[in-house]
Enzyme design. Structure first.
Site, PDB file in Angstrom:
ATOM      1  N   ILE A  46      -4.675  10.789  10.055  1.00 13.14           N
ATOM      2  CA  ILE A  46      -3.417  11.353   9.469  1.00 13.14           C
ATOM      3  C   ILE A  46      -3.745  11.925   7.906  1.00 13.14           C
ATOM      4  O   ILE A  46      -4.708  11.588   7.364  1.00 13.14           O
ATOM      5  CB  ILE A  46      -2.817   9.775   8.737  1.00 13.14           C
ATOM      6  N   TYR A 101     -14.480  -2.463   8.691  1.00 17.66           N
ATOM      7  CA  TYR A 101     -13.118  -1.887   8.854  1.00 17.66           C
ATOM      8  C   TYR A 101     -12.628  -2.235  10.313  1.00 17.66           C
ATOM      9  O   TYR A 101     -11.585  -2.614  10.572  1.00 17.66           O
ATOM     10  CB  TYR A 101     -13.194  -0.562   8.401  1.00 17.66           C
ATOM     11  N   ASN A 132       0.945  -2.803   5.327  1.00 14.88           N
ATOM     12  CA  ASN A 132       0.099  -1.570   5.462  1.00 14.88           C
ATOM     13  C   ASN A 132      -0.966  -1.358   4.501  1.00 14.88           C
ATOM     14  O   ASN A 132      -1.877  -0.761   4.997  1.00 14.88           O
ATOM     15  CB  ASN A 132       1.171  -0.362   5.128  1.00 14.88           C
ATOM     16  N   GLY A 141       1.064  -1.101   0.039  1.00 20.09           N
ATOM     17  CA  GLY A 141       0.003  -0.042  -0.032  1.00 20.09           C
ATOM     18  C   GLY A 141       1.000   1.173   0.039  1.00 20.09           C
ATOM     19  O   GLY A 141       0.586   2.177   0.556  1.00 20.09           O
ATOM     20  N   ALA A 142       1.725   1.157  -0.729  1.00 22.39           N
ATOM     21  CA  ALA A 142       2.969   2.438  -0.775  1.00 22.39           C
ATOM     22  C   ALA A 142       2.877   3.126  -1.770  1.00 22.39           C
ATOM     23  O   ALA A 142       3.728   4.256  -2.155  1.00 22.39           O
ATOM     24  CB  ALA A 142       4.400   1.767  -0.811  1.00 22.39           C
ATOM     25  N   SER A 143       1.723   3.249  -2.675  1.00 21.99           N
ATOM     26  CA  SER A 143       1.700   4.225  -3.608  1.00 21.99           C
ATOM     27  C   SER A 143       1.138   5.458  -3.517  1.00 21.99           C
ATOM     28  O   SER A 143       1.383   6.417  -4.127  1.00 21.99           O
ATOM     29  CB  SER A 143       0.700   3.778  -4.847  1.00 21.99           C
ATOM     30  N   ARG A 144       0.713   5.690  -2.293  1.00 23.02           N
ATOM     31  CA  ARG A 144      -0.041   6.826  -1.562  1.00 23.02           C
ATOM     32  C   ARG A 144      -0.281   6.845  -0.143  1.00 23.02           C
ATOM     33  O   ARG A 144       0.179   5.711   0.405  1.00 23.02           O
ATOM     34  CB  ARG A 144      -1.266   7.420  -2.455  1.00 23.02           C
ATOM     35  N   VAL A 168      -2.521  -7.754  -2.144  1.00 27.15           N
ATOM     36  CA  VAL A 168      -2.235  -8.614  -0.923  1.00 27.15           C
ATOM     37  C   VAL A 168      -3.105  -9.533  -0.588  1.00 27.15           C
ATOM     38  O   VAL A 168      -2.892 -10.418   0.281  1.00 27.15           O
ATOM     39  CB  VAL A 168      -1.977  -7.322   0.345  1.00 27.15           C
TER      40      VAL A 168
HETATM   41  P1  NAP Z   1      -4.826   4.987   0.807  1.00 26.95           P
HETATM   42  O1  NAP Z   1      -4.232   6.453   0.743  1.00 26.95           O
HETATM   43  O2  NAP Z   1      -6.405   4.774   0.488  1.00 26.95           O
HETATM   44  O3  NAP Z   1      -3.623   4.057   0.477  1.00 26.95           O
HETATM   45  C1  NAP Z   1      -3.697   2.873   0.373  1.00 26.95           C
HETATM   46  C2  NAP Z   1      -2.760   2.204  -0.243  1.00 26.95           C
HETATM   47  O4  NAP Z   1      -2.934   0.756  -0.173  1.00 26.95           O
HETATM   48  C3  NAP Z   1      -2.742   2.552  -1.765  1.00 26.95           C
HETATM   49  O5  NAP Z   1      -1.338   2.587  -2.220  1.00 26.95           O
HETATM   50  C4  NAP Z   1      -3.348   1.359  -2.486  1.00 26.95           C
HETATM   51  O6  NAP Z   1      -3.054   1.130  -4.064  1.00 26.95           O
HETATM   52  C5  NAP Z   1      -2.937   0.133  -1.522  1.00 26.95           C
HETATM   53  N1  NAP Z   1      -3.952  -1.106  -1.514  1.00 26.95           N
HETATM   54  C6  NAP Z   1      -5.266  -0.907  -1.422  1.00 26.95           C
HETATM   55  N2  NAP Z   1      -5.839  -2.383  -1.326  1.00 26.95           N
HETATM   56  C7  NAP Z   1      -4.758  -3.069  -1.933  1.00 26.95           C
HETATM   57  C8  NAP Z   1      -4.550  -4.563  -2.163  1.00 26.95           C
HETATM   58  N3  NAP Z   1      -5.499  -5.090  -2.075  1.00 26.95           N
HETATM   59  N4  NAP Z   1      -3.314  -4.840  -2.328  1.00 26.95           N
HETATM   60  C9  NAP Z   1      -2.263  -3.995  -2.349  1.00 26.95           C
HETATM   61  N5  NAP Z   1      -2.244  -2.760  -2.325  1.00 26.95           N
HETATM   62  C10 NAP Z   1      -3.703  -2.299  -1.955  1.00 26.95           C
HETATM   63  O7  NAP Z   1      -4.842   4.773   2.463  1.00 26.95           O
HETATM   64  P2  NAP Z   1      -4.250   5.350   3.548  1.00 26.95           P
HETATM   65  O8  NAP Z   1      -5.252   6.283   4.306  1.00 26.95           O
HETATM   66  O9  NAP Z   1      -2.831   5.629   3.476  1.00 26.95           O
HETATM   67  O10 NAP Z   1      -4.359   4.151   4.774  1.00 26.95           O
HETATM   68  C11 NAP Z   1      -3.164   3.153   4.901  1.00 26.95           C
HETATM   69  C12 NAP Z   1      -3.214   2.246   5.951  1.00 26.95           C
HETATM   70  O11 NAP Z   1      -3.366   2.922   7.077  1.00 26.95           O
HETATM   71  C13 NAP Z   1      -4.636   1.217   5.877  1.00 26.95           C
HETATM   72  O12 NAP Z   1      -4.260   0.022   6.364  1.00 26.95           O
HETATM   73  C14 NAP Z   1      -5.593   2.021   6.796  1.00 26.95           C
HETATM   74  O13 NAP Z   1      -6.478   1.259   7.364  1.00 26.95           O
HETATM   75  C15 NAP Z   1      -4.446   2.603   7.987  1.00 26.95           C
HETATM   76  N6  NAP Z   1      -5.054   3.792   8.748  1.00 26.95           N
HETATM   77  C16 NAP Z   1      -5.109   5.086   8.023  1.00 26.95           C
HETATM   78  C17 NAP Z   1      -5.553   6.107   8.651  1.00 26.95           C
HETATM   79  C18 NAP Z   1      -5.565   7.394   7.966  1.00 26.95           C
HETATM   80  O14 NAP Z   1      -6.014   8.648   8.736  1.00 26.95           O
HETATM   81  N7  NAP Z   1      -5.408   7.603   6.873  1.00 26.95           N
HETATM   82  C19 NAP Z   1      -5.665   5.795  10.142  1.00 26.95           C
HETATM   83  C20 NAP Z   1      -5.960   4.603  10.643  1.00 26.95           C
HETATM   84  C21 NAP Z   1      -5.272   3.784   9.934  1.00 26.95           C
HETATM   85  P3  NAP Z   1      -3.847   0.397  -4.972  1.00 26.95           P
HETATM   86  O15 NAP Z   1      -5.240   0.913  -4.641  1.00 26.95           O
HETATM   87  O16 NAP Z   1      -3.228   0.717  -6.214  1.00 26.95           O
HETATM   88  O17 NAP Z   1      -4.029  -0.919  -4.568  1.00 26.95           O
END
Ligand code: NAP
Length: 259
Positions: A190, A157, A91, A14-17, A65
């Protein structure tokens, strides 16, 4: 800060963004060889290229994943390109809101498949190279939502994120004989690309609920991940580290002190 990651092979799913990209950046700038994983190959390549342009060692890999063959190829790519797997940051996660009244088995399964099964498959695929590392590290990105708090519309979730902690504890015990530690980060709110799209009024309300009076940066999670991956954290396993600016501390908004 002192470099602790030099030459280590780090996979970030999940490292593209968002948070994953922040984690990848912190490790890459600390001298690690980082494999950035996402389903969208072009997005992963763009994120890796940005780090490579800064002089870091980073490359992209397309994988879902939740698909066993994909994560097996992911682990093999890290071994082939970067000489092994020292750190796995599991992640990748999704959080589509869905109220209970509209919940379907398909919607539930998709979130559990990505967030929980995805963590299991990523760890299982990386087990052998992590063992060979001699100081392997697994760092799961869980959340405060589920383990500590709740939020309407996110029952699937929350279940997946609480489930990650149960998985973490059992996995920590199974992998301890190989000096592999397994820990979890629990981010609060975040600041990511997706959050920015929700508008300033929403962001202001979220900030008001945080004692440290700001949203987290993706690097805040990256720094915590780097600590858990460091030699200094080698005696910490099976633990959940909250990184939320104090968001889960106050009993009510009245308990937040502002100057
Ligand atoms: P995001 O900006 O939506 O990024 C998600 C990343 O995961 C993207 O790179 C996406 O790329 C990848 N991804 C999604 N499904 C995937 C799959 N099946 N296989 C491989 N890659 C996958 O999300 P984020 O907000 O950064 O969140 C990242 C992590 O932190 C998550 O586990 C989330 O639950 C956790 N988190 C986030 C927050 C917050 O405030 N943002 C708070 C608590 C926890 P593709 O779509 O191209 O696969």
């Amino acid at each position: 800060m002192r470099t602790t990651s030099a030459g280590r092979s780090v996979i970030v799913t999940g490292a593209s963004r968002g948070i994953g990209r922040g984690i990848a950046r912190v490790f890459a700038q600390d001298g690690a060889r980082v494999l950035l994983v996402a389903r969208d190959e072009q997005a992963a390549i763009a994120a890796a290229r940005e780090l490579a342009d800064e002089g870091c060692e980073a490359s992209a890999f397309a994988a879902d994943v939740g698909v066993w063959d994909d994560v097996v190829r992911m682990a093999a790519a890290a071994v082939a390109r970067h000489g092994g797997v020292d750190v796995l940051c599991a992640n990748a996660g999704i959080y589509p809101a869905r109220p209970l009244a509209d919940m379907t088995v398909e919607a539930w399964d998709e979130v559990l498949r990505t967030n929980l099964t995805g963590a299991l498959l990523s760890v299982k695929a990386c087990m052998e190279p992590l063992k060979r590392s001699g100081q392997g590290r697994v760092i799961l990105t869980s959340s405060i939502t589920g383990p500590i708090t709740g939020y309407p519309g996110w029952s699937h979730y929350a279940a997946s994120k609480a489930g990650q902690l149960g998985f973490m504890r059992a996995a920590a015990l199974e992998l301890a004989p190989f000096q592999i530690t397994v820990n979890a980060l629990l981010p609060g709110n975040i600041m990511t690309e997706g959050l920015a799209e929700l508008g300033q009024a929403y962001l202001d309300r979220m900030r008001d609920a945080i004692p440290l009076a700001r949203l987290g940066a993706v690097e805040d999670i990256g720094h915590a991940a780097r600590f858990l991956a460091s030699p200094e954290a080698g005696f910490i396993t099976g633990q959940a580290l909250v990184v939320d600016g104090g968001q889960t501390l106050p009993e009510s908004l009245d308990a937040i002190v502002r100057t």
